[in-house]
Enzyme design. Structure first.
Site, PDB file in Angstrom:
ATOM      1  N   LYS A   1      -1.304  -3.504   0.661  1.00 53.32           N
ATOM      2  CA  LYS A   1      -2.387  -3.510  -0.319  1.00 53.32           C
ATOM      3  C   LYS A   1      -1.899  -3.150  -1.728  1.00 53.32           C
ATOM      4  O   LYS A   1      -0.757  -2.734  -1.918  1.00 53.32           O
ATOM      5  CB  LYS A   1      -3.497  -2.551   0.132  1.00 53.32           C
ATOM      6  CG  LYS A   1      -4.195  -3.013   1.422  1.00 53.32           C
ATOM      7  CD  LYS A   1      -4.829  -4.375   1.258  1.00 53.32           C
ATOM      8  CE  LYS A   1      -5.828  -4.720   2.342  1.00 53.32           C
ATOM      9  NZ  LYS A   1      -5.252  -4.899   3.679  1.00 53.32           N
TER      10      LYS A   1
HETATM   11  C1  LIG Z   1     -10.955  -7.705   4.163  1.00 51.30           C
HETATM   12  C2  LIG Z   1     -10.334  -6.533   4.857  1.00 51.30           C
HETATM   13  N1  LIG Z   1     -11.103  -5.502   5.223  1.00 51.30           N
HETATM   14  C3  LIG Z   1     -10.593  -4.429   5.832  1.00 51.30           C
HETATM   15  C4  LIG Z   1      -9.252  -4.339   6.131  1.00 51.30           C
HETATM   16  C5  LIG Z   1      -8.755  -3.165   6.909  1.00 51.30           C
HETATM   17  O1  LIG Z   1      -8.044  -2.256   6.171  1.00 51.30           O
HETATM   18  P1  LIG Z   1      -7.303  -1.057   6.941  1.00 51.30           P
HETATM   19  O2  LIG Z   1      -6.071  -1.622   7.545  1.00 51.30           O
HETATM   20  O3  LIG Z   1      -7.036  -0.057   5.858  1.00 51.30           O
HETATM   21  O4  LIG Z   1      -8.264  -0.539   7.951  1.00 51.30           O
HETATM   22  C6  LIG Z   1      -8.410  -5.387   5.772  1.00 51.30           C
HETATM   23  C7  LIG Z   1      -6.990  -5.266   6.116  1.00 51.30           C
HETATM   24  O5  LIG Z   1      -6.135  -6.016   5.894  1.00 51.30           O
HETATM   25  C8  LIG Z   1      -8.955  -6.516   5.125  1.00 51.30           C
HETATM   26  O6  LIG Z   1      -8.181  -7.554   4.786  1.00 51.30           O
END
Ligand SMILES: Cc1ncc(COP(=O)(O)O)c(C=O)c1O
Length: 385
Positions: A183
């Site tokens: 990210k």
């Molecule tokens: C659109 C979206 N929402 C949520 C997430 C989840 O993030 P995390 O891995 O921090 O839970 C991602 C992860 O790539 C994502 O692309």
């Protein structure tokens, strides 16, 4: 041709992050503590929210947010199929059901008109929009159709994103960010939930650490108490001080990292603008795109083998291209549980079939970007019908 593989994503970390983590390790306090509090304060200020609560992932943040606004078994939550696994699964964690609505063909973000139509059909306990790639959803239109229905933003891609002049992070009931390794701000794993709502903030904080009364994390400090009360069966979603130390350094570099991604996006735009086989990522003139992803769309009629062949050709040329996302309604779980067909969300289905994401991260050099550009032109030429 490039002689070594260019990964799709790499974190932007240097000796400052190494020193920050070393300091935490030497301090003897590894888990949630002063660094997490400092990170929360700095983050809240950065996005202009009253509260920021650091958690172990964006998935955790979304789960906590939906729980805090009262999403319960059997409820409906409106969301987009054009997203990662998280956005659907957090609804199921609470025994609620996702109501998918289709996306806009330009931005691939949830279509407010479709949300309005869904709300005319049935009541929803929440709306969960996703700012795909880092281009903001039309939150003004969503707010208008939502009425009292709380909006919980999945802003995993949206740091630093601006809608008009306003930062994403303080515009809906809750906004949830991701600090996963790929990210735009990374702590390896991590997330942040921001809100202006005191009651929601309180509930999320308590539920993020076993449902234990406030300041549970202090129980091993000099000013803490060994006594605690469990107010609800909560979760184990707290962030560590090790991760928060990374987050604080990364937050200081956020704008510089964004500027570099914006430069790379502009370089790609210039290179591909005249290419009839490719469509550039949409962005609103008044918005700030975070450029977490650079999502091209391919004209499948003009390329032999279409998008899939392009990804293969790019990889053969040592470029780590990828595809975002396989919409949720095409996955076996959602397809079978809810009896969904590809044609139920025609725009998401069609656009997924022609999407390709190029590497875009601040550690990329101009040379890296030029290698990507050359590989795209070369691959398109090889596949052109
Ligand atoms: C659109 C979206 N929402 C949520 C997430 C989840 O993030 P995390 O891995 O921090 O839970 C991602 C992860 O790539 C994502 O692309």
């Amino acid at each position: 041709m490039r002689d070594h593989f260019l990964p799709f994503a790499l974190p932007d970390m240097d000796e400052a992050e190494v020193a920050a983590v070393a300091e935490v390790i030497r301090s003897g306090w590894l888990t949630t503590g002063a660094k997490v509090r400092a990170f929360e304060t700095a983050f809240a200020e950065r996005v202009g929210a009253r509260h920021a609560i650091a958690v172990s992932s964006c998935t955790a943040a979304l789960h906590l947010a939906l729980e805090a606004v009262g999403v319960s078994p059997g409820d409906r939550v409106i969301t987009t199929p054009y997203t990662f696994a998280t956005s659907g699964e957090v609804i199921r964690y609470l025994g609620a059901h996702p109501v998918f609505v289709d996306v806009r063909p330009d931005t691939l973000n949830i279509d407010p008109d479709q949300v309005a139509a869904a709300l005319r059909r049935e009541r929803a306990a929440a709306i969960l929009p996703v700012h795909i790639a880092g281009e903001p959803c039309d939150l003004d239109a969503l707010r208008e159709v939502a009425g009292d229905t709380p909006i919980i933003e999945d802003a995993a891609h949206a740091l630093p994103t601006r809608l008009g002049g306003r930062m994403i992070g303080a515009q809906s009931r809750v906004t949830c960010f991701s600090f996963y390794a790929t990210k735009t701000l990374s702590t390896g794993e991590g997330g942040m939930l921001t809100t202006d709502d005191d009651a929601v903030a309180d509930r999320c904080r308590i539920m993020s650490l076993h449902g234990i009364s406030r300041d549970a994390w202090k129980r091993y400090t000099a000013e803490g108490s060994w006594r605690y009360e469990i107010l609800a069966p909560g979760f184990k979603y707290n962030l560590t001080d090790i991760a928060a130390a990374l987050g604080l350094v990364q937050l200081g570099k956020l704008d510089a990292m964004w500027r570099r991604r914006a430069e790379l996006a502009a370089r790609y735009d210039r290179a591909f603008a005249g290419c009839p086989e490719l469509e550039l990522p949409a962005r609103g003139a008044d918005n700030q795109h975070a450029w977490h992803l650079y999502m091209l769309r391919v004209d499948n009629d003009r390329l032999a083998g279409g998008r899939d062949a392009l990804v293969t050709e790019l990889r053969r040329r040592n470029i780590g291209a990828s595809v975002h996302f396989i919409p949720l309604h095409l996955h076996p779980y959602y397809r079978e549980t809810y009896g969904l067909q590809p044609s139920d969300f025609p725009i998401a289905t069609r656009e997924f079939g022609r999407e390709v994401s190029l590497p875009i991260y601040s550690r990329m050099t101009d040379r890296d970007a030029d290698d990507v550009i050359a590989a795209v032109h070369d691959s398109v030429a090889a596949l052109r019908r």
